[in-house]
Motif scaffolding. Structure first.
Motif, PDB file in Angstrom:
ATOM      1  N   MET A   1     -27.719  55.973 -33.088  1.00  0.00           N
ATOM      2  CA  MET A   1     -27.164  55.199 -31.992  1.00  0.00           C
ATOM      3  C   MET A   1     -26.825  53.802 -32.494  1.00  0.00           C
ATOM      4  O   MET A   1     -27.602  53.173 -33.197  1.00  0.00           O
ATOM      5  N   LYS A   2     -25.648  53.328 -32.108  1.00  0.00           N
ATOM      6  CA  LYS A   2     -25.218  51.974 -32.443  1.00  0.00           C
ATOM      7  C   LYS A   2     -24.748  51.289 -31.162  1.00  0.00           C
ATOM      8  O   LYS A   2     -24.115  51.917 -30.317  1.00  0.00           O
ATOM      9  N   TYR A   3     -25.054  50.000 -31.046  1.00  0.00           N
ATOM     10  CA  TYR A   3     -24.539  49.220 -29.924  1.00  0.00           C
ATOM     11  C   TYR A   3     -24.420  47.770 -30.343  1.00  0.00           C
ATOM     12  O   TYR A   3     -25.164  47.299 -31.209  1.00  0.00           O
ATOM     13  N   ALA A   4     -23.452  47.082 -29.748  1.00  0.00           N
ATOM     14  CA  ALA A   4     -23.232  45.667 -30.043  1.00  0.00           C
ATOM     15  C   ALA A   4     -22.816  44.963 -28.761  1.00  0.00           C
ATOM     16  O   ALA A   4     -21.975  45.475 -28.016  1.00  0.00           O
ATOM     17  N   LEU A   5     -23.398  43.816 -28.533  1.00  0.00           N
ATOM     18  CA  LEU A   5     -23.037  42.996 -27.379  1.00  0.00           C
ATOM     19  C   LEU A   5     -21.643  42.424 -27.595  1.00  0.00           C
ATOM     20  O   LEU A   5     -21.363  41.810 -28.621  1.00  0.00           O
ATOM     21  N   ARG A   6     -20.752  42.630 -26.627  1.00  0.00           N
ATOM     22  CA  ARG A   6     -19.379  42.129 -26.720  1.00  0.00           C
ATOM     23  C   ARG A   6     -19.134  40.944 -25.798  1.00  0.00           C
ATOM     24  O   ARG A   6     -18.141  40.243 -25.949  1.00  0.00           O
ATOM     25  N   GLY A   7     -20.013  40.717 -24.841  1.00  0.00           N
ATOM     26  CA  GLY A   7     -19.841  39.550 -23.984  1.00  0.00           C
ATOM     27  C   GLY A   7     -20.782  39.548 -22.800  1.00  0.00           C
ATOM     28  O   GLY A   7     -21.249  40.597 -22.369  1.00  0.00           O
ATOM     29  N   ILE A   8     -21.078  38.342 -22.320  1.00  0.00           N
ATOM     30  CA  ILE A   8     -21.886  38.146 -21.116  1.00  0.00           C
ATOM     31  C   ILE A   8     -21.102  37.217 -20.202  1.00  0.00           C
ATOM     32  O   ILE A   8     -20.567  36.198 -20.647  1.00  0.00           O
ATOM     33  N   ASN A   9     -21.037  37.589 -18.931  1.00  0.00           N
ATOM     34  CA  ASN A   9     -20.294  36.796 -17.968  1.00  0.00           C
ATOM     35  C   ASN A   9     -21.144  36.591 -16.715  1.00  0.00           C
ATOM     36  O   ASN A   9     -21.701  37.551 -16.184  1.00  0.00           O
ATOM     37  N   ALA A  10     -21.234  35.347 -16.264  1.00  0.00           N
ATOM     38  CA  ALA A  10     -21.878  35.060 -14.980  1.00  0.00           C
ATOM     39  C   ALA A  10     -20.830  35.330 -13.910  1.00  0.00           C
ATOM     40  O   ALA A  10     -19.947  34.506 -13.664  1.00  0.00           O
ATOM     41  N   GLU A  11     -20.899  36.489 -13.296  1.00  0.00           N
ATOM     42  CA  GLU A  11     -19.883  36.911 -12.327  1.00  0.00           C
ATOM     43  C   GLU A  11     -19.975  36.137 -11.021  1.00  0.00           C
ATOM     44  O   GLU A  11     -18.963  35.813 -10.411  1.00  0.00           O
ATOM     45  N   GLU A  12     -21.199  35.854 -10.569  1.00  0.00           N
ATOM     46  CA  GLU A  12     -21.375  35.064  -9.346  1.00  0.00           C
ATOM     47  C   GLU A  12     -22.675  34.278  -9.445  1.00  0.00           C
ATOM     48  O   GLU A  12     -23.727  34.834  -9.727  1.00  0.00           O
ATOM     49  N   LEU A  13     -22.582  32.989  -9.212  1.00  0.00           N
ATOM     50  CA  LEU A  13     -23.738  32.101  -9.140  1.00  0.00           C
ATOM     51  C   LEU A  13     -23.556  31.244  -7.891  1.00  0.00           C
ATOM     52  O   LEU A  13     -22.585  30.492  -7.791  1.00  0.00           O
ATOM     53  N   LYS A  14     -24.470  31.390  -6.935  1.00  0.00           N
ATOM     54  CA  LYS A  14     -24.314  30.658  -5.675  1.00  0.00           C
ATOM     55  C   LYS A  14     -25.692  30.251  -5.145  1.00  0.00           C
ATOM     56  O   LYS A  14     -26.623  31.050  -5.153  1.00  0.00           O
ATOM     57  N   PHE A  15     -25.771  29.009  -4.685  1.00  0.00           N
ATOM     58  CA  PHE A  15     -26.983  28.492  -4.073  1.00  0.00           C
ATOM     59  C   PHE A  15     -26.574  27.666  -2.859  1.00  0.00           C
ATOM     60  O   PHE A  15     -25.778  26.747  -2.986  1.00  0.00           O
ATOM     61  N   VAL A  16     -27.106  28.030  -1.680  1.00  0.00           N
ATOM     62  CA  VAL A  16     -26.798  27.314  -0.447  1.00  0.00           C
ATOM     63  C   VAL A  16     -28.110  26.924   0.225  1.00  0.00           C
ATOM     64  O   VAL A  16     -28.944  27.784   0.524  1.00  0.00           O
ATOM     65  N   LYS A  17     -28.280  25.618   0.455  1.00  0.00           N
ATOM     66  CA  LYS A  17     -29.479  25.131   1.126  1.00  0.00           C
ATOM     67  C   LYS A  17     -29.330  25.360   2.625  1.00  0.00           C
ATOM     68  O   LYS A  17     -28.286  25.106   3.211  1.00  0.00           O
ATOM     69  N   ASN A  18     -30.394  25.871   3.250  1.00  0.00           N
ATOM     70  CA  ASN A  18     -30.417  26.102   4.698  1.00  0.00           C
ATOM     71  C   ASN A  18     -31.288  25.053   5.372  1.00  0.00           C
ATOM     72  O   ASN A  18     -32.200  24.511   4.759  1.00  0.00           O
ATOM     73  N   ASN A  19     -31.046  24.796   6.619  1.00  0.00           N
ATOM     74  CA  ASN A  19     -31.892  23.891   7.399  1.00  0.00           C
ATOM     75  C   ASN A  19     -33.007  24.694   8.060  1.00  0.00           C
ATOM     76  O   ASN A  19     -33.140  24.728   9.271  1.00  0.00           O
ATOM     77  N   VAL A  20     -33.793  25.336   7.224  1.00  0.00           N
ATOM     78  CA  VAL A  20     -34.891  26.176   7.700  1.00  0.00           C
ATOM     79  C   VAL A  20     -36.186  25.620   7.120  1.00  0.00           C
ATOM     80  O   VAL A  20     -36.285  25.381   5.914  1.00  0.00           O
ATOM     81  N   GLN A  21     -37.151  25.409   7.969  1.00  0.00           N
ATOM     82  CA  GLN A  21     -38.466  24.964   7.520  1.00  0.00           C
ATOM     83  C   GLN A  21     -39.393  26.181   7.449  1.00  0.00           C
ATOM     84  O   GLN A  21     -39.447  26.970   8.387  1.00  0.00           O
ATOM     85  N   VAL A  22     -40.064  26.310   6.340  1.00  0.00           N
ATOM     86  CA  VAL A  22     -41.051  27.387   6.201  1.00  0.00           C
ATOM     87  C   VAL A  22     -42.387  26.758   5.835  1.00  0.00           C
ATOM     88  O   VAL A  22     -42.442  25.661   5.287  1.00  0.00           O
ATOM     89  N   ALA A  23     -43.439  27.450   6.163  1.00  0.00           N
ATOM     90  CA  ALA A  23     -44.783  26.940   5.879  1.00  0.00           C
ATOM     91  C   ALA A  23     -45.000  26.847   4.370  1.00  0.00           C
ATOM     92  O   ALA A  23     -44.431  27.634   3.602  1.00  0.00           O
ATOM     93  N   PRO A  24     -45.831  25.895   3.939  1.00  0.00           N
ATOM     94  CA  PRO A  24     -46.156  25.816   2.514  1.00  0.00           C
ATOM     95  C   PRO A  24     -46.731  27.153   2.029  1.00  0.00           C
ATOM     96  O   PRO A  24     -47.391  27.871   2.770  1.00  0.00           O
ATOM     97  N   ASN A  25     -46.458  27.470   0.792  1.00  0.00           N
ATOM     98  CA  ASN A  25     -46.920  28.702   0.136  1.00  0.00           C
ATOM     99  C   ASN A  25     -46.314  29.974   0.738  1.00  0.00           C
ATOM    100  O   ASN A  25     -46.849  31.057   0.544  1.00  0.00           O
ATOM    101  N   THR A  26     -45.211  29.840   1.484  1.00  0.00           N
ATOM    102  CA  THR A  26     -44.518  31.008   2.011  1.00  0.00           C
ATOM    103  C   THR A  26     -43.839  31.735   0.856  1.00  0.00           C
ATOM    104  O   THR A  26     -43.156  31.113   0.046  1.00  0.00           O
ATOM    105  N   ARG A  27     -44.030  33.040   0.802  1.00  0.00           N
ATOM    106  CA  ARG A  27     -43.382  33.833  -0.245  1.00  0.00           C
ATOM    107  C   ARG A  27     -41.935  34.097   0.156  1.00  0.00           C
ATOM    108  O   ARG A  27     -41.657  34.495   1.279  1.00  0.00           O
TER     109      ARG A  27
END
Length: 98
Positions: free
Chosen positions: A1-27
């Protein structure tokens, strides 16, 4: 078996802050997925798609929504057995996972 990495692409990266309060140590639940596939134009090329996601809902509120999807493309030859397929899958994830 042979394999070689040909490329890595970050297809989607998104972070949106919500106005939601959660208790400390909330999982915060992170949904993770890993999918494999062959590139239609070239059967020697295979891809692995890794995704991590956090979605705030009424049932499970989160202070943020997040999506991170990364795709790795590999050129693969001589994958003959189920053991080869398993080794290839683990190796592809190890190389692409940040």
């Amino acid at each position: 078996m042979k394999y070689a990495l040909r490329g890595i692409n970050a297809e989607e990266l998104k972070f949106v802050k919500n106005n939601v309060q959660v208790a400390p140590n909330t999982r915060i639940g992170i949904k993770q997925s890993c999918n494999f596939g062959t590139i239609k134009e070239n059967d020697k090329l295979q891809a692995v798609v890794l995704e991590a996601r956090v979605d705030s809902t009424e049932e499970t509120p989160s202070p943020f929504n997040m999506v991170a999807r990364v795709v790795g493309v590999f050129e693969v030859e001589d994958v003959a057995t189920e053991e080869d397929k398993q080794i290839l899958a683990v190796s592809m994830v190890e190389l692409v996972y940040p």
